[in-house]
Every structure is written in C-alpha cells, then in structure tokens.
Design an enzyme around this catalytic site. Structure first.
Site, PDB file in Angstrom:
ATOM      1  N   HIS A 250       0.909  -1.053   0.181  1.00 32.64           N
ATOM      2  CA  HIS A 250      -0.093   0.145   0.079  1.00 32.64           C
ATOM      3  C   HIS A 250       0.887   1.200   0.082  1.00 32.64           C
ATOM      4  CE1 HIS A 250      -2.957  -2.695   2.321  1.00 32.64           C
ATOM      5  NE2 HIS A 250      -2.920  -2.877   1.026  1.00 32.64           N
TER       6      HIS A 250
ATOM      7  N   TYR B 274       2.367   1.625  13.590  1.00 35.05           N
ATOM      8  CA  TYR B 274       2.740   2.714  12.828  1.00 35.05           C
ATOM      9  C   TYR B 274       2.327   4.360  12.989  1.00 35.05           C
ATOM     10  CZ  TYR B 274      -1.491   1.530   9.901  1.00 35.05           C
ATOM     11  OH  TYR B 274      -2.863   1.096   9.772  1.00 35.05           O
TER      12      TYR B 274
END
Length: 464
Positions: free
Chosen positions: A66, A129
């Site tokens: 992604h 993240y």
C-alpha cells in the site's frame, strides 16, 4: 544492546532505525519514537499526528503493498515480521525494492510514495505505525500485487500459504501502476509580475488567482486540497497604495495583506508546508536607508501597515521565508515599462529624485526564492530576508534616465522633481524616502544578487 542508529537504503528516504532494547527478567523497554535523538541522526522530523496498531493473530499474515500519500514510521511491539518496501514515486528509483526483518530492535521510516507491506513470522505480532496525516475518504493511491514478478519480493512464507485479503491479491502489477507524483508548489497571485515569474521557473508548480482561490474566504481555504502541495508561495496582495487610504480600500487591503497571510500560516503548520510570503520596503518609514532585517518596522500608510501585519502573521508559521523586496519589475505593468513607453512616445516625464532604492527584477526575486528553498535550513534558516538586485542605490529619476538612454532618448529629457512637487494637487499615500536594503543576510546564504543597472538595460532591450 546496540546504540541507536539510522541507516540509509537503496530507496531514497527509506531509513532503517536500529533501536536500543533494554531487557531484564520482567521483559523489555524501548524508546520507539524519540524525536530529539532520531532527528539528530538524520531521521526527518515528520510530525506524526496518528498512531495505529494492526494486530496479526497468526504467522503468515501478509498485508500490502500500500502506498499512502504520507510518511510512516513502522515497527513491531513483539515477535517478528518481514517488511518489504517498493518505491512507487515518479523518478529513477521507481520499482526499487528493499526488505528487512522487523523485530523490537528494528523500525523503518517510510517516506510518502513508498509502498509498504509486511508478513508476520510469528503468531501474535502487533505491527504499529505513526503517520503524519489523517486518512481521507475517496483518496486514491497506488497499490501493488504482492506477487508481482518485476518487484520479485522474496516472501519467507509462500503467498499460497499465507493469510492475504482478496483485495491485496487483486492489485495491479508494477507495469500497470501510475507512479505517485510529488507534491507541487502552489503559487498564489499567479497573474501578477512575481507570480508569472515563479510559474515560469518552478517546474510543476500550480498557479491560482483570486478567482480560483480567495484566501480571504475561510470556506475556500478549508476546502482547498493542501495535501497536494509542499510549498505555498504567496505573491498575492492588495497593491493599490493610494486606494488603500479610501473607505473601500482599507478593509480590502487588510483582508488581502494581513488576514490572508495569517490564514496561510495556519494552513502551513497544519499541512507541514513551507510558506514563502512576499513583502515590501513600505514596512519602513524610509527615514534611513540600508535597512536590515532586524530593524523595527515603521509603516506610514494603510497599505504599509497591512503589509507589516501580514509579515508578522506569516512568521508564525514554523517553516517560513518572508522576502521583503522593493521596486519590482517583471511581466506586466510597471514603472520601467511606463518610462519606455513615454520615451518611445516623445514624452518628457517628471520623476521624483528624492526617493532612493534598488530595482528588483522578478526573475532575480525568483532566483533568490529558489536558492532559499533549495538550501538546507542550516545554511538558509527560516525567517525574514531582504531581496533586491545589487549595485548602488538609485532614485526613481535615475532609473527613468537609464531607461531613456537605453531606449535611445536623451536622459536629460527626464525632468527631476521632489516628492513634494510631484504630489502637489494629488491625493497620495506616503512613500518611504529610503527603500534600499542591506543584503548581507541574503549573501550569507551563498546568494550573490545581480546588479540592477545591467539587468535594467537587458530588460529594456527585451521590450523591443
């Protein structure tokens, strides 16, 4: 336990971070994100706004590739994962692949436009993240087939045996992907002399006029896609110096010259943009010359006061360059063009001979702008800079005489008058008598201004 370290990779901007992990009988502790220490070692100060966690129950869980339009700082809080990154940005590095194993002692900084993917090597892996922008509905960005033969990612666990979503199995191959374009500069006031010069010199820049984006309109500012830009260059202003003194002009001048820069400063900080704002010698009263950047402002009229307020507002942005300039000459109506037209028409104009300054050609202003933007913040710190062409200061009458000479007319045909004589019978806003800048701060960054009079002769010759 190893020391904190930041390592470069084959993908520009993709950095591997080696983290010290403090372990004892109870478990372990690490500083997963430590701004001061990490930025000192070269990690970008990317200003995260959100922290996400993806828990993966089983070994072999595979996600990606992604490519979001923001920066990420990825790590795991337990177990191991195989990370793979593919450069999906326009440029020579498109398609470059980097892989490494993630464990509690290894994190990776992933710049905007680099595809991110991973495969868990243990059960119960929490993949975390930090990101520096919020997810936006309807935003399309590139994705890549995990099994793309051109990327040739060497997954430790064959994809046929891995846990992969149907969406991730049906992504396009590298040859079918449209690379992610870089963020582009946005030029406000694109139809003016400075705006035109900026668009001509900044590849890929987007230029807008007030009809496309009115920065005094709060709703229009809120709706603009600021995430597509990395620099905003504000060359828009209310410049009708005399009209600014009227009941209609005063609010218009303050809206464009003061309120708009304040709005842009807020936008710049919210979207991590660099704001370049253009100001004027009018912020000084001109009772002395050789103005330095640290001189307190002393504006005389409404236009000058609104520009001084706009400067102050622009400097509140974390990343800002405020460029004060004087006597601008570019494409469009300006004093030099007027004098050239009068010279060609046989007119002998009256021109003031007691206002002193330096010309600033728009292309020279743009050259200085690019120099500051291209330099490191250490070499050209954010702040206020004086920008003009170099050489000895002149009066407006000196400039007019030089134009007449370059046009083949006798420079003595220019009638030299005082400001008081010129203003007799007219309603004019006050002008600073001395507009010349000290250019030492700009020179300290490695920029040497081109002299004004040779540039003037070239400009007049180009008018045909």
């Amino acid at each position: 336990m190893s020391d904190l370290a930041v390592e470069t990779t084959a993908i520009p901007g993709l950095l591997v971070v080696r983290l010290p992990v403090h372990a004892d009988a109870r478990g372990w502790f690490k500083e997963n994100w430590q701004r001061a220490k990490m930025t000192a070692l070269g990690l970008p100060d990317f200003e995260p706004v959100q922290h996400n966690v993806a828990f993966n129950a089983r070994r072999g869980t595979t996600r990606g590739v992604h490519t979001e339009p923001w920066d990420k700082f990825v790590s795991v809080t337990g177990g191991r994962a195989f990370g793979a990154w593919v450069d999906m940005r326009e440029g020579d590095s498109f398609g470059t692949v980097v892989t490494c194993e993630l464990d509690p002692a290894t994190a990776v900084f992933v710049p905007r436009g680099v595809g991110n993917s991973y495969q868990t090597l243990d059960d119960a892996v929490a993949y975390t993240y930090l990101v520096n922008d919020h997810w936006r509905a309807g935003e399309a960005y590139p994705a890549l087939d995990l099994a793309d033969p051109d990327a040739a990612i060497a997954w430790p666990i064959p994809l046929a045996e891995a846990e992969v979503s149907e969406k991730d199995r049906s992504q396009p191959r590298l040859a079918e992907v449209t690379p992610m374009a870089p963020r582009t500069p946005l030029v406000l006031g694109a139809n003016g002399q400075v705006g035109r010069a900026l668009l001509a010199a900044l590849p890929g820049a987007v230029g807008v006029g007030r009809d496309e984006l009115d920065v005094t309109d709060a709703d229009a500012v809120a709706a603009w896609p600021w995430h597509r830009h990395d620099v905003v260059l504000n060359a828009a202003a209310y410049t009708a110096v005399d009209a600014a003194e009227t009941p209609e002009g005063r609010p218009a001048a303050w809206a464009a010259n003061a309120a708009a820069p304040a709005a842009l400063a807020r936008v710049a900080d919210a979207h991590r943009l660099t704001l370049v704002h253009y100001s004027t010698e009018y912020v000084f009263d001109g009772t002395r010359g050789d103005h330095v950047e640290s001189e307190p402002v002393s504006p005389l009229g409404v236009y000058a006061q609104s520009k001084a307020a706009g400067e102050l507002a622009a400097t509140t942005a974390k990343r800002h360059y405020v460029l004060r300039t004087s006597w601008v000459v570019g494409e469009g109506g300006n004093f030099v063009r007027t004098m050239a037209r009068l010279a060609a028409g046989g007119v002998s104009p009256s021109v003031v001979d007691d206002q002193v300054g330096r010309l600033t050609f728009a292309d020279e202003l743009v050259r200085a702008t690019r120099h500051l933007l291209d330099a490191t913040p250490e070499r050209a710190p954010y702040g206020v800079y004086h920008v003009s062409n170099g050489g000895e200061p002149t009066t407006w009458a000196d400039v007019a005489a030089a134009v007449f000479e370059a046009a083949g007319r006798d420079p003595g045909d220019v009638v030299r008058v005082s400001t008081a004589e010129y203003a007799a019978g007219k309603t004019l806003a006050p002008r600073p008598a001395r507009s010349d800048f000290d250019l030492a701060k700009l020179r300290s960054t490695g920029f040497e201004p081109a002299e004004a009079l040779p540039a003037l002769r070239r400009y007049v010759a180009g008018l045909g």
